[in-house]
Design an enzyme around this catalytic site. Structure first.
Site, mmCIF file in Angstrom:
data_model
loop_
_atom_site.group_PDB
_atom_site.id
_atom_site.type_symbol
_atom_site.label_atom_id
_atom_site.label_comp_id
_atom_site.label_asym_id
_atom_site.label_seq_id
_atom_site.Cartn_x
_atom_site.Cartn_y
_atom_site.Cartn_z
ATOM 1 N N HIS A 1 13.753 -1.314 -6.375
ATOM 2 C CA HIS A 1 12.868 -1.239 -5.282
ATOM 3 C C HIS A 1 13.258 -0.340 -4.229
ATOM 4 O O HIS A 1 14.324 -0.715 -3.392
ATOM 5 C CB HIS A 1 12.442 -2.737 -4.800
ATOM 6 C CG HIS A 1 11.524 -2.799 -3.765
ATOM 7 N ND1 HIS A 1 10.411 -3.669 -3.748
ATOM 8 C CD2 HIS A 1 11.219 -2.467 -2.608
ATOM 9 C CE1 HIS A 1 10.011 -3.639 -2.682
ATOM 10 N NE2 HIS A 1 10.230 -2.971 -1.918
ATOM 11 N N HIS B 1 12.207 2.859 -1.047
ATOM 12 C CA HIS B 1 11.009 3.605 -0.407
ATOM 13 C C HIS B 1 11.488 5.241 -0.225
ATOM 14 O O HIS B 1 11.829 5.274 0.902
ATOM 15 C CB HIS B 1 10.771 3.009 0.753
ATOM 16 C CG HIS B 1 9.963 1.742 0.799
ATOM 17 N ND1 HIS B 1 8.511 1.662 0.625
ATOM 18 C CD2 HIS B 1 10.455 0.532 0.366
ATOM 19 C CE1 HIS B 1 8.488 0.146 0.578
ATOM 20 N NE2 HIS B 1 9.495 -0.280 0.199
ATOM 21 N N LYS C 1 10.064 7.083 3.000
ATOM 22 C CA LYS C 1 10.590 6.499 4.470
ATOM 23 C C LYS C 1 11.913 6.966 4.640
ATOM 24 O O LYS C 1 12.331 7.197 5.564
ATOM 25 C CB LYS C 1 10.110 5.341 4.487
ATOM 26 C CG LYS C 1 8.689 4.882 4.442
ATOM 27 C CD LYS C 1 8.579 3.310 4.843
ATOM 28 C CE LYS C 1 7.393 2.834 4.762
ATOM 29 N NZ LYS C 1 6.457 2.506 3.210
ATOM 30 N N HIS D 1 4.866 -6.180 -3.057
ATOM 31 C CA HIS D 1 5.420 -6.572 -1.788
ATOM 32 C C HIS D 1 4.701 -8.058 -1.525
ATOM 33 O O HIS D 1 3.377 -7.612 -1.293
ATOM 34 C CB HIS D 1 5.386 -5.810 -0.701
ATOM 35 C CG HIS D 1 6.324 -4.560 -0.574
ATOM 36 N ND1 HIS D 1 6.018 -3.491 -1.402
ATOM 37 C CD2 HIS D 1 7.601 -4.409 0.115
ATOM 38 C CE1 HIS D 1 6.966 -2.578 -1.057
ATOM 39 N NE2 HIS D 1 7.822 -2.843 -0.269
ATOM 40 N N GLU E 1 6.860 -11.458 2.676
ATOM 41 C CA GLU E 1 8.302 -10.788 3.650
ATOM 42 C C GLU E 1 7.949 -11.531 5.149
ATOM 43 O O GLU E 1 7.841 -10.625 6.163
ATOM 44 C CB GLU E 1 8.236 -9.305 3.684
ATOM 45 C CG GLU E 1 9.209 -8.649 4.282
ATOM 46 C CD GLU E 1 9.419 -7.094 3.988
ATOM 47 O OE1 GLU E 1 8.515 -6.586 3.421
ATOM 48 O OE2 GLU E 1 10.531 -6.557 4.235
ATOM 49 N N ASP F 1 15.616 -1.213 -1.158
ATOM 50 C CA ASP F 1 14.261 -1.265 -0.199
ATOM 51 C C ASP F 1 14.707 -0.318 0.562
ATOM 52 O O ASP F 1 15.019 0.922 0.104
ATOM 53 C CB ASP F 1 14.556 -2.673 0.347
ATOM 54 C CG ASP F 1 12.980 -2.965 0.813
ATOM 55 O OD1 ASP F 1 12.173 -2.224 0.713
ATOM 56 O OD2 ASP F 1 12.843 -3.800 1.391
ATOM 57 N N ASN F 2 14.564 -0.367 2.115
ATOM 58 C CA ASN F 2 14.646 0.628 2.728
ATOM 59 C C ASN F 2 16.115 1.353 3.381
ATOM 60 O O ASN F 2 16.967 0.428 3.317
ATOM 61 C CB ASN F 2 13.727 0.466 4.159
ATOM 62 C CG ASN F 2 12.409 0.129 3.859
ATOM 63 O OD1 ASN F 2 12.003 -0.816 3.302
ATOM 64 N ND2 ASN F 2 11.516 0.717 4.184
#
Ligand code: ZN
Length: 466
Positions: free
Chosen positions: A109, A111, A114, A260, A263, A360-361
């Protein structure tokens, strides 16, 4: 103490890694059943591993392959694969002296679209809302194909250098951005094939999913590029309709789903329950992954039980994103955070739900830190989620578990499997975690990788606002 040994022998087409420590949970069952296999308190087993022409050959308890001093000839069961041509011939030996070796890592997972925008789109207050606003503004102003390509490629170079062999990325799929982002994704997937296997997931809102006109181009992009269908869930009057539409599209076109969900610390957020109920009602046959699920930790025991029972019955998997959760959840100016923001991985695992962790990010308004390094994610997840007493089979969460959900042959150590390894200078998991600077050598297809994480300063110069 934590240096790597002499690894020059890795340049040979065939060799034996002698005395590696590996998580026993990543070995084949017949090998873990071998009485000669010594497993320590961290669940690490001492083994010898043969590598032949890019694949793993025989794997046996340390000292028990033919040709080892004092070794026996009867290597246990199927772990001594009959299809390797080595016979009793001893291969060149690389002594690891108990150093920890892991299979290639899988990041389920991320991104990529971004990633690394922080320097031009920082989060002013660390809140979730500010993150969405900053990322949206940056996308509108800057996400050309060239900008995406630079940052996504940079991210893949980081992941590759750290030992990741497969990675799934969510891609914002809103309006005109959809085709730009998926186009760059498809080019990079082709360019990176054989180094990092990349999967793409659409990221739209559940309100968009409930609107047939908004959903159609998202489904079209996912189908065109062989992607996974996904959306961002939050409490909304359109939640049920949006989920129905996504499951409809997934069933009609044979797509997997990746959400998602929840959250937030709002106990009213019950996206996971809605997803699980729908999957059960429809007997959904595709792979189903749900990320975050933070609100479970804010719900009462009866509600947790109800949701997790449904989730287990649905056969869905859950990916926890502990570092982003720590950054974004329970943040109020001037107030110390009181909860960790993470989901209930122990309770899920106890019910047989496949759980994993992921990046994630990375260096964007949702999380200013990170480097697509799954060893970092494993280390921090172990601390945040208490994956340590016992370690047991928790090492599966950064390789074997995500590989299963992504449908990939990775994350385990088996004869005939890919010789993608991370050889560390540590002799224990605690040793690896204690020193984040512990050296590691990434092995790809049996050969040492020369890939290094690229210089962040170069990227920041390239992507700076004009
Ligand atoms: Zn995410």
């Amino acid at each position: 103490m934590s240096a790597l040994p002499d690894l020059t022998g890795l340049a040979a087409p065939r060799y034996r890694l002698a005395g590696a420590r590996v998580p026993a949970c990543l070995l084949p069952a017949d090998l873990t059943a071998d009485a000669a296999l010594a497993v320590d308190a961290e669940g690490l087993a001492r083994v010898d591993i043969e590598v032949e022409h890019g694949r793993l050959g025989r794997i046996a308890p340390a000292g028990h392959l033919p040709g080892e001093d004092g070794g026996r000839k009867d290597v246990a069961g199927g772990s001594a694969s009959g299809d390797t041509p080595a016979g009793d011939e001893a291969l060149p030996r690389i002594a690891l002296d108990g150093r920890l070796v892991l299979p290639g890592l899988v990041d389920a997972h991320t991104h990529l679209d971004k990633a690394f925008i922080w320097s031009r789109a920082p989060n002013p207050d660390g809140s979730f809302q500010a993150a969405i606003a900053a990322a949206s503004a940056d996308a509108a102003a800057n996400w050309s194909a060239a900008d995406l390509r630079r940052r996504m490629d940079f991210a893949l170079r980081c992941a590759h250098a750290h030992g990741t062999v497969a990675l799934r990325s969510h891609l914002d799929s809103f309006g005109a951005q959809t085709d730009i982002s998926w186009g760059v994704f498809a080019e990079l997937r082709a360019e990176w094939a054989g180094r990092v296997a990349i999967q793409g997931v659409s990221l739209c809102t559940i309100d968009m999913a409930a609107d047939p006109e908004a959903l159609a181009p998202v489904v079209a992009a996912v189908r065109r590029h062989g992607g996974v269908l996904g959306a961002f869930l939050y409490p909304s009057p359109n939640l049920a309709a949006g989920l129905e539409a996504l499951f409809d599209a997934a069933e009609r076109h044979g797509l997997d789903l990746d959400f998602h969900a929840d959250e937030t610390d709002d106990p009213a957020a019950q996206g996971l329950l809605a997803i699980a109920r729908l999957a059960n009602r429809r007997r959904f046959g595709g792979r189903l992954l749900v990320g975050h699920c933070c609100s479970l930790a804010a719900q009462d025991a009866a509600q947790v039980d109800r949701t997790l029972d449904e989730a287990a019955r649905a056969g869905l998997a859950v990916v926890s994103l502990p570092l982003c959760n720590l950054y974004l959840q329970d943040r109020t100016p001037g107030r110390t955070p009181r909860w960790r923001g993470v989901t209930l991985v122990h309770e899920m695992k106890a019910r047989g739900i496949e759980v994993m962790v992921a990046s994630d990010n990375v260096r964007d308004p949702f999380y200013p830190h990170g480097d697509f390094d799954m060893i970092e994610i494993w280390r921090e997840a172990s601390r945040i989620l208490h994956l340590d007493h016992p370690v047991a089979d928790w090492p599966r969460i950064v390789g074997a578990a995500p590989a299963k959900v992504l449908g990939l042959d990775a994350g385990r150590l088996r004869s005939g499997g890919p010789a993608d390894l991370v050889i560390t200078g540590a002799r224990s998991i605690h040793g690896l975690f204690a020193r984040p600077g512990t050296p590691r050598l990434v092995v790809r297809g049996g050969r040492p990788s020369e890939a290094r994480a690229p210089n962040l300063a170069e990227l920041e110069k390239e992507i700076a606002r004009p």
